[in-house]
Design an enzyme around this catalytic site. Structure first.
Site, mmCIF file in Angstrom:
data_model
loop_
_atom_site.group_PDB
_atom_site.id
_atom_site.type_symbol
_atom_site.label_atom_id
_atom_site.label_comp_id
_atom_site.label_asym_id
_atom_site.label_seq_id
_atom_site.Cartn_x
_atom_site.Cartn_y
_atom_site.Cartn_z
ATOM 1 N N CYS A 14 17.115 -0.123 12.525
ATOM 2 C CA CYS A 14 18.700 0.017 11.879
ATOM 3 C C CYS A 14 19.374 -1.189 12.761
ATOM 4 O O CYS A 14 19.262 -1.230 14.081
ATOM 5 C CB CYS A 14 19.253 1.410 12.457
ATOM 6 N N ASP A 30 13.797 2.833 11.293
ATOM 7 C CA ASP A 30 14.001 3.605 9.936
ATOM 8 C C ASP A 30 12.826 3.345 9.314
ATOM 9 O O ASP A 30 12.079 2.499 9.188
ATOM 10 C CB ASP A 30 15.066 2.724 9.262
ATOM 11 N N ILE A 36 -0.670 -9.994 -6.635
ATOM 12 C CA ILE A 36 -0.355 -9.949 -5.293
ATOM 13 C C ILE A 36 -1.678 -9.563 -4.397
ATOM 14 O O ILE A 36 -2.282 -8.315 -4.734
ATOM 15 C CB ILE A 36 0.855 -8.937 -4.915
ATOM 16 N N GLU A 37 -2.181 -10.100 -3.455
ATOM 17 C CA GLU A 37 -3.157 -9.747 -2.794
ATOM 18 C C GLU A 37 -2.666 -8.393 -1.766
ATOM 19 O O GLU A 37 -1.839 -8.701 -1.254
ATOM 20 C CB GLU A 37 -3.797 -10.935 -2.088
ATOM 21 N N LEU A 38 -3.655 -7.475 -1.740
ATOM 22 C CA LEU A 38 -3.220 -6.354 -1.188
ATOM 23 C C LEU A 38 -3.184 -6.494 0.457
ATOM 24 O O LEU A 38 -2.363 -5.838 1.044
ATOM 25 C CB LEU A 38 -3.862 -5.009 -1.532
ATOM 26 N N HIS A 81 19.216 -1.091 4.645
ATOM 27 C CA HIS A 81 18.262 -0.878 3.641
ATOM 28 C C HIS A 81 18.348 -1.759 2.318
ATOM 29 O O HIS A 81 17.333 -2.287 1.908
ATOM 30 C CB HIS A 81 18.431 0.704 3.229
#
Length: 128
Positions: free
Chosen positions: A39, A46, A61-63, A80
């Site tokens: 935060c 958070d 996207i490569e994990l 956020h």
């Protein structure tokens, strides 16, 4: 802790690979249930559950790189809204998807839960 106005991107961590079926639209859904950032007001952690859904174009996207990228926010202060949009921007920069939705469901803090959802639709050429 980072400045609350700007989330420091770790875009260089993210990797992609060639889409094995670029001729077809198919949905890839990734779930990251252990996201943590700080935060920017209190410095307290958070926690969030992120869901990333996309239709790849030329790259996926490569994990493992995504996991390390998501972990890189643990010591960063971020609102956020800012962190969810930063994740979307970084993922788009790495794989340029046809469609993407990033949803961050942040756990309760002060009796309030927050869910941020952002979407991206790639503009397709109208030339014949």
């Amino acid at each position: 802790m980072s400045s609350p106005e700007k989330v420091e991107p770790q875009r260089a961590i993210l990797e992609s690979f060639a889409n094995p079926n670029p001729q077809r639209d198919y949905e890839i859904d990734m779930h990251c249930p252990e996201f943590t950032c700080l935060c920017p007001k209190t410095g307290q952690p958070d926690f969030a559950d992120f869901r990333i859904t996309y239709v790849a174009d030329e790259k996926c996207i490569e994990l493992k790189s995504l996991k390390i990228y998501m972990w890189s926010f643990r010591d960063r202060g971020a609102f956020h809204e800012a962190v969810t949009n930063q994740i979307m921007d970084d993922l788009i920069a790495v794989c340029d998807p046809r469609y993407m939705q990033v949803q961050g469901a942040f756990y309760v803090r002060g009796g309030i839960t927050t869910t941020i959802t952002v979407e991206h639709h790639k503009e397709r050429s109208t030339e014949a």
